[in-house]
Design a protein around this motif. Structure first.
Motif, PDB file in Angstrom:
ATOM      1  N   GLY A  82       7.478   6.858   4.835  1.00 35.79           N
ATOM      2  CA  GLY A  82       7.262   5.782   4.102  1.00 35.79           C
ATOM      3  C   GLY A  82       8.357   4.547   3.769  1.00 35.79           C
ATOM      4  N   LEU A  83       9.245   5.005   3.106  1.00 33.33           N
ATOM      5  CA  LEU A  83      10.173   4.093   2.621  1.00 33.33           C
ATOM      6  C   LEU A  83      10.920   3.551   3.842  1.00 33.33           C
ATOM      7  CD1 LEU A  83      11.671   5.473  -0.735  1.00 33.33           C
ATOM      8  CD2 LEU A  83      10.127   3.562  -0.265  1.00 33.33           C
ATOM      9  N   HIS A  84      11.316   4.370   4.960  1.00 33.71           N
ATOM     10  CA  HIS A  84      11.981   3.891   5.849  1.00 33.71           C
ATOM     11  C   HIS A  84      11.213   2.808   6.643  1.00 33.71           C
ATOM     12  CE1 HIS A  84      14.395   4.063   9.705  1.00 33.71           C
ATOM     13  NE2 HIS A  84      13.270   4.286  10.318  1.00 33.71           N
ATOM     14  N   ILE A  85       9.838   2.958   6.940  1.00 37.69           N
ATOM     15  CA  ILE A  85       9.312   2.053   7.225  1.00 37.69           C
ATOM     16  C   ILE A  85       9.094   0.864   6.455  1.00 37.69           C
ATOM     17  CG2 ILE A  85       6.833   1.539   8.242  1.00 37.69           C
ATOM     18  CD1 ILE A  85       6.399   4.379   9.035  1.00 37.69           C
ATOM     19  N   VAL A  86       8.934   0.806   5.093  1.00 39.52           N
ATOM     20  CA  VAL A  86       8.906  -0.307   4.291  1.00 39.52           C
ATOM     21  C   VAL A  86      10.070  -0.932   4.341  1.00 39.52           C
ATOM     22  CG1 VAL A  86       9.019  -0.976   1.750  1.00 39.52           C
ATOM     23  CG2 VAL A  86       7.322   0.726   2.605  1.00 39.52           C
ATOM     24  N   LYS A  87      11.206  -0.386   4.618  1.00 37.50           N
ATOM     25  CA  LYS A  87      12.764  -1.003   4.683  1.00 37.50           C
ATOM     26  C   LYS A  87      12.685  -1.908   6.012  1.00 37.50           C
ATOM     27  CE  LYS A  87      17.136  -1.890   3.797  1.00 37.50           C
ATOM     28  NZ  LYS A  87      17.528  -2.430   4.971  1.00 37.50           N
ATOM     29  N   ARG A  88      12.092  -1.347   6.991  1.00 40.83           N
ATOM     30  CA  ARG A  88      12.111  -1.957   8.194  1.00 40.83           C
ATOM     31  C   ARG A  88      11.225  -3.041   8.301  1.00 40.83           C
ATOM     32  NH1 ARG A  88      13.678   1.554  12.441  1.00 40.83           N
ATOM     33  NH2 ARG A  88      13.414   0.005  13.935  1.00 40.83           N
ATOM     34  N   TYR A  89       9.939  -3.043   7.689  1.00 41.16           N
ATOM     35  CA  TYR A  89       9.146  -4.191   7.583  1.00 41.16           C
ATOM     36  C   TYR A  89       9.731  -5.393   6.641  1.00 41.16           C
ATOM     37  CZ  TYR A  89       5.236  -1.802   9.644  1.00 41.16           C
ATOM     38  OH  TYR A  89       4.286  -1.195  10.604  1.00 41.16           O
TER      39      TYR A  89
ATOM     40  N   TYR B 254      20.034   7.992   0.633  1.00 37.33           N
ATOM     41  CA  TYR B 254      19.394   8.435   1.907  1.00 37.33           C
ATOM     42  C   TYR B 254      17.840   8.178   1.737  1.00 37.33           C
ATOM     43  CZ  TYR B 254      23.317  11.448   1.938  1.00 37.33           C
ATOM     44  OH  TYR B 254      25.030  11.864   1.855  1.00 37.33           O
ATOM     45  N   LEU B 255      17.276   7.414   0.729  1.00 39.92           N
ATOM     46  CA  LEU B 255      16.032   7.187   0.400  1.00 39.92           C
ATOM     47  C   LEU B 255      15.367   6.571   1.819  1.00 39.92           C
ATOM     48  CD1 LEU B 255      15.791   5.780  -3.249  1.00 39.92           C
ATOM     49  CD2 LEU B 255      15.075   7.970  -2.187  1.00 39.92           C
ATOM     50  N   PHE B 256      16.025   5.447   2.290  1.00 39.92           N
ATOM     51  CA  PHE B 256      15.513   4.718   3.673  1.00 39.92           C
ATOM     52  C   PHE B 256      15.863   5.426   4.931  1.00 39.92           C
ATOM     53  CE2 PHE B 256      16.366   1.580   0.255  1.00 39.92           C
ATOM     54  CZ  PHE B 256      15.180   1.179  -0.074  1.00 39.92           C
ATOM     55  N   SER B 257      16.276   6.492   4.955  1.00 35.73           N
ATOM     56  CA  SER B 257      16.415   7.314   6.230  1.00 35.73           C
ATOM     57  C   SER B 257      15.038   7.980   6.632  1.00 35.73           C
ATOM     58  CB  SER B 257      17.435   8.503   6.001  1.00 35.73           C
ATOM     59  OG  SER B 257      18.685   7.937   5.625  1.00 35.73           O
ATOM     60  N   SER B 258      14.876   8.145   7.932  1.00 36.61           N
ATOM     61  CA  SER B 258      13.784   8.440   8.323  1.00 36.61           C
ATOM     62  C   SER B 258      13.478   9.808   8.233  1.00 36.61           C
ATOM     63  CB  SER B 258      13.544   8.159   9.995  1.00 36.61           C
ATOM     64  OG  SER B 258      14.751   8.867  10.748  1.00 36.61           O
ATOM     65  N   PHE B 259      12.417  10.310   7.889  1.00 34.97           N
ATOM     66  CA  PHE B 259      12.007  11.671   7.657  1.00 34.97           C
ATOM     67  C   PHE B 259      12.720  12.638   6.505  1.00 34.97           C
ATOM     68  CE2 PHE B 259      11.337  11.174  12.147  1.00 34.97           C
ATOM     69  CZ  PHE B 259       9.928  11.501  12.335  1.00 34.97           C
TER      70      PHE B 259
ATOM     71  N   VAL C 177       0.957  -1.199   0.099  1.00 33.04           N
ATOM     72  CA  VAL C 177      -0.093   0.036   0.075  1.00 33.04           C
ATOM     73  C   VAL C 177       0.976   1.263   0.114  1.00 33.04           C
ATOM     74  CG1 VAL C 177      -1.669   1.425   1.266  1.00 33.04           C
ATOM     75  CG2 VAL C 177      -1.931  -0.930   1.126  1.00 33.04           C
ATOM     76  N   ASN C 178       1.953   0.961   0.908  1.00 36.13           N
ATOM     77  CA  ASN C 178       2.827   2.352   0.878  1.00 36.13           C
ATOM     78  C   ASN C 178       3.580   2.630  -0.584  1.00 36.13           C
ATOM     79  OD1 ASN C 178       5.312   4.108   1.572  1.00 36.13           O
ATOM     80  ND2 ASN C 178       4.454   3.724   3.563  1.00 36.13           N
ATOM     81  N   LEU C 179       4.128   1.524  -1.107  1.00 40.47           N
ATOM     82  CA  LEU C 179       4.553   1.664  -2.181  1.00 40.47           C
ATOM     83  C   LEU C 179       3.964   2.069  -3.556  1.00 40.47           C
ATOM     84  CD1 LEU C 179       7.021  -1.453  -2.141  1.00 40.47           C
ATOM     85  CD2 LEU C 179       7.779   0.891  -1.832  1.00 40.47           C
TER      86      LEU C 179
END
Length: 377
Positions: free
Chosen positions: A340-347, A320-325, A275-277
């Protein structure tokens, strides 16, 4: 107490040898002077064990043997008494001196060994202390880096929140105020326009809160993986329906899923990931473009691709795409939290998967994910 080194011992030995030799020349019939040579032999052979002193001892031994072979006259009784008396004194003195020097030498050896052990012990303690100091410095540096990172995240969050929350709230407030100005029936299109703005703003606020809450749950360790068997064709249709209302005019989303494809994974996390992507692909792509979403199996792993034809990502921002904020510099006019991408990476990491990004400026972005079947619980 006296301290004798190698040089002093050699000097004493040479002196005794020379004096004894002179006395033997002066009185060759008195063999008690041989005790001086015996002293030199004891000093050089038994006290010191290096080559120069051993050579001195051998030389003295040879001299004693040679002198013993010289002819001697028969002395009288007084001379014999004097001879044995002084020989006894000389032998006793030599023996005491040798014992003293041997004891002194052994004591020095023991002290040297004790000192070496103490030095080794202190060196080991110093190395251990230095190791602990280095470890403490590394931990302190890491703590300072984390504190700095947390301060930066806090600053970015405050900046994001103050901007991202203010914008939809202002839109809701202004639209609500304008709706009140259209009481007539023929003003319905205008009212619907502002209701639509309010709806969009509420959706955006909900996304902001959901991203913030998701990050909080991840950081607190409250997100756990619950594997289950998932039919990916049905999952894709269900997820596509959820984001269908976000499509811009002319945009198309048609999942391309391998037939009868199943996987054991966490459906809730997969739903959040895609959903995020898909939301990002829709958001950053212009109207009238297609959003691609493929799901297939390869070498026992599930491969997924979400591709858009949007603005792309600048090369200098990809790291820096997967960094928070973090938000790329070319999307400042598009709403978002940068989470968004930071949370996706963590999941994806929690699902033991991998994620990669390929993007070309003004040509679009393709995000690829691969993840395995998880052990069922």
């Amino acid at each position: 107490m006296f301290h004798f080194g190698q040089r002093q011992t050699l000097v004493i030995s040479i002196f005794i040898m020379l004096v004894t030799a002179c006395l033997l020349v002066w009185r060759p019939d008195y063999n008690f002077f041989d005790g001086g040579l015996i002293t030199a032999i004891l000093l050089t052979i038994f006290i010191k064990k290096d080559a120069p002193t051993r050579f001195m001892g051998i030389a003295c031994t040879v001299l004693v043997v040679v002198i013993a072979c010289l002819p001697h006259r028969n002395p009288n009784l007084a001379e014999v008494f004097i001879e044995h008396f002084f020989s006894l004194i000389l032998v006793i003195s030599s023996t005491l001196l040798v014992l003293f020097l041997k004891r002194l030498y052994r004591t020095m050896q023991e002290l040297n060994q004790a000192l070496e052990k103490e030095v080794e012990k202190r060196t080991a303690n110093l190395e251990l202390a230095l190791s602990h100091l280095a470890s403490s410095q590394a931990e302190l540096k890491e703590a300072l880096e984390k504190e700095k990172e947390l301060n930066e995240i806090k600053s970015r969050f405050v900046s994001m929140a103050s901007h991202e929350f203010r914008t939809p709230l202002s839109a809701i407030l202004s639209s609500a105020a304008l709706i009140a100005k259209y009481p007539n029936t023929d003003d319905q299109p205008r009212r619907e326009k502002h209701v639509g703005k309010i709806r969009e703003s509420v959706i955006h606020l909900n996304e902001l809160l959901e991203d913030t809450l998701s990050l909080g749950r991840i950081e607190e360790g409250k997100v756990h993986v619950h594997p289950e068997k998932i039919s990916l064709p049905a999952f894709a249709l269900e997820t596509a329906d959820e984001v269908q209302g976000l499509l811009k005019p002319g945009q198309m989303l048609q999942p391309d899923v391998q037939a009868n494809l199943e996987v054991i994974s966490d459906k809730r996390l997969l739903k959040h990931i895609f959903v995020n992507l898909l939301t990002n692909a829709i958001k950053f792509s212009p109207a009238g473009t297609a959003i691609g979403w493929k799901l297939r199996e390869e070498n026992g792993r599930i491969l997924a691709e979400v591709a858009d034809q949007g603005m792309g990502i600048p090369e200098e921002d990809k790291a820096y795409l997967f960094s928070s904020f973090f938000r790329a510099r070319n999307v400042t006019n598009i709403q978002g939290t940068g989470l968004g991408l930071h949370i996706v990476k963590r999941y994806v990491d929690m699902l033991q998967g991998e994620i990669t990004v390929e993007s070309e400026l003004n040509r679009g972005t393709t995000i690829s994910i691969n993840f395995p079947n998880l052990p069922s619980t």
